[in-house]
Design an enzyme around this catalytic site. Structure first.
Site, PDB file in Angstrom:
ATOM      1  N   GLU A 244       0.781  -1.160   0.115  1.00 35.87           N
ATOM      2  CA  GLU A 244      -0.203   0.005   0.041  1.00 35.87           C
ATOM      3  C   GLU A 244       0.654   1.284  -0.178  1.00 35.87           C
ATOM      4  OE1 GLU A 244      -3.845  -1.649   2.225  1.00 35.87           O
ATOM      5  OE2 GLU A 244      -2.745  -0.340   3.232  1.00 35.87           O
TER       6      GLU A 244
ATOM      7  N   GLU B  35      -5.464  -8.517   1.217  1.00 33.04           N
ATOM      8  CA  GLU B  35      -5.944  -8.245   2.680  1.00 33.04           C
ATOM      9  C   GLU B  35      -7.537  -7.833   2.167  1.00 33.04           C
ATOM     10  OE1 GLU B  35      -4.434  -4.889   4.532  1.00 33.04           O
ATOM     11  OE2 GLU B  35      -2.502  -5.290   4.260  1.00 33.04           O
TER      12      GLU B  35
END
Length: 455
Positions: free
Chosen positions: A175, A362
């Site tokens: 991320e 995720e």
């Protein structure tokens, strides 16, 4: 919820040859902040400065560093086929720089973890960087310093050399939008800097680091399955107008494509978000070629969606995220539960011919769990959340998306960054007073669900 997939009849066998796992991050679970030669990270420093809720720290966290072997035994008992974890850069290179020396004890921890996972029949997926930048590098400029990209490549090459015989699956960055925007754009995460130009500089250097690291790993070993992971937000227009759709395109360029398009040879998405043109001041000749890399997969982290409308008073991005309906179901993080958004995101990136495969690296939810009198944790909301999102993943697969696996976030309750320990994402409950682990109902369901894939 999907109109084509019945959540209650969902079976793991429906997904075919698929990988079922769970994910964690080093700073959130390992503890042992100064043990065995580990150097400080920016998060160690941030917590020392009381920036985390209630003054909490990751000094102990889940104590995974000391409890690794029993934790892997628990993973095996839960039938996990894969485990995604991150390697702490300052645990391996205390200063972040290879020239200053390798911490052999830190490196040995990850080697023992990989060996234990493989012995348990669990496939290790290692993330090189999940936000815990060595503090020494931050004090030299961090992601605003172009030299950080070279140090990161050295670190990547070392891991490929020392661990690549055991770990074949690698994620380079986790991320990048989160650690660049929150750390250098708005100052909410360490190092606490703020400004559009700082955000752009950190973003460019992170992508440069990613490209250099991927090449460095490939130079060491050609048998690695190397990918990278982005955060994603599904987006919807507030109104069906040209201006709203243009705002949504800017939102998509910012939240979904900024760290994808240049990696796969498309350049920064300046056409949809003109303010990104300022990133050119950080670029040098050849950077675009260094950033581009033929990753074997793209990891998708996905939780929620946003409704977008134009807002010219918002600097640079000129969009605004409108609140969703009051009656919408939300998690403890305040994020709307909207499973269809995962389908939208998977279809979006599956349409890139440059992307060979996708993993959901995720997906999960925080809820205010409670231990029942019998010691169990009946987290029905989390179980429903996972089932609903998996139903949308299956719908996408049936429509041709090459999705290879799913990692629930998170395996354990852990330190949820600045929110501290009260936001519980885990399918395994952690009593932070005793550090006792207790699988929640969601974990027991997930175990039985995975067992169904093996029948």
């Amino acid at each position: 919820m999907s109109q084509t997939t019945d959540v209650f009849s969902l079976r793991a066998s429906d997904f075919g040859d698929f990988l079922w796992g769970a994910a964690t991050a080093a700073y959130q679970i390992e503890g042992a902040a100064t043990a065995d030669g580990k150097g400080p990270s920016v998060w160690d420093d941030f917590s020392r400065r009381k920036k985390i809720k209630r003054g909490e720290t990751g000094d102990v966290a889940c104590d995974h560093y000391a409890r690794m072997e029993s934790d892997v035994d628990l993973m095996r008992a839960l039938a996990l086929q894969a485990y995604r974890f991150s390697i702490s850069w300052p645990r391996v290179l205390p200063s972040g720089r290879l020239r200053d020396g390798v911490n052999a004890r830190g490196l040995d921890f990850y080697r023992r973890l990989a060996e234990k996972l493989l012995a348990a029949g669990i496939r290790p997926f290692a993330t090189l960087f999940h936000w815990d930048l060595p503090l020494a590098l931050e004090r030299a400029g961090g992601w605003l310093n172009r030299d950080t990209a070279s140090h990161f490549a050295d670190y990547a090459a070392l891991l490929a050399q020392k661990l690549g015989d055991l770990i074949k699956d690698w994620i380079v960055l986790n991320e990048p939008l989160m650690f660049t925007l929150l750390g250098y754009g708005v100052g909410y995460f360490p190092p606490g800097k703020a400004g559009w130009n700082k955000f752009l500089g950190a973003s460019h250097h992170a992508l440069l680091a990613q490209g250099r690291a991927a090449r460095a790993m490939t130079a060491e070993r050609t048998d690695l399955n190397t990918g990278t992971t982005i955060s994603t937000l599904a987006g919807y227009v507030a109104k069906d107008t040209t201006r709203n759709h243009a705002a949504l395109a800017r939102h998509d360029a910012f939240f979904n494509r900024l760290y994808v398009d240049p990696v796969f040879g498309r350049g920064y998405p300046v056409a949809d978000l003109p303010a990104l043109a300022r990133i050119e001041r950080w670029m040098q000749p050849g950077d675009a070629q260094e950033i581009e890399f033929p990753f074997r997969f793209l990891g998708i982290n996905h939780y929620s969606r946003k409704i977008v409308r134009p807002a010219w008073w918002m600097p640079y991005v000129h969009f605004f995220e409108r609140p969703t309906a009051r009656h919408a179901e939300r998690t403890a993080m305040g994020w709307e539960v909207h499973p269809e958004g995962l389908h939208q995101i998977l279809k979006k990136f599956a349409a890139y011919p440059e992307i060979a495969a996708l993993y959901i690296t995720e997906n999960g939810a925080a809820y205010p769990d409670h231990v029942a009198p019998d010691g169990a944790i009946h987290d029905a909301e989390r179980k429903r959340y996972i089932q609903a999102y998996l139903a949308e993943a299956l719908r996408a697969m049936r429509e041709g998306v090459n999705l290879r696996g799913y990692f629930v976030w998170s395996l354990f309750d852990n330190l949820e960054w600045r929110a501290g320990y009260d936001k519980r994402f885990g399918i395994v409950h952690v009593d932070f007073a005793t550090l006792k682990r207790t699988p929640k109902d969601s974990a027991l369901w997930y175990r039985d669900f995975i067992h169904g894939a093996r029948k």
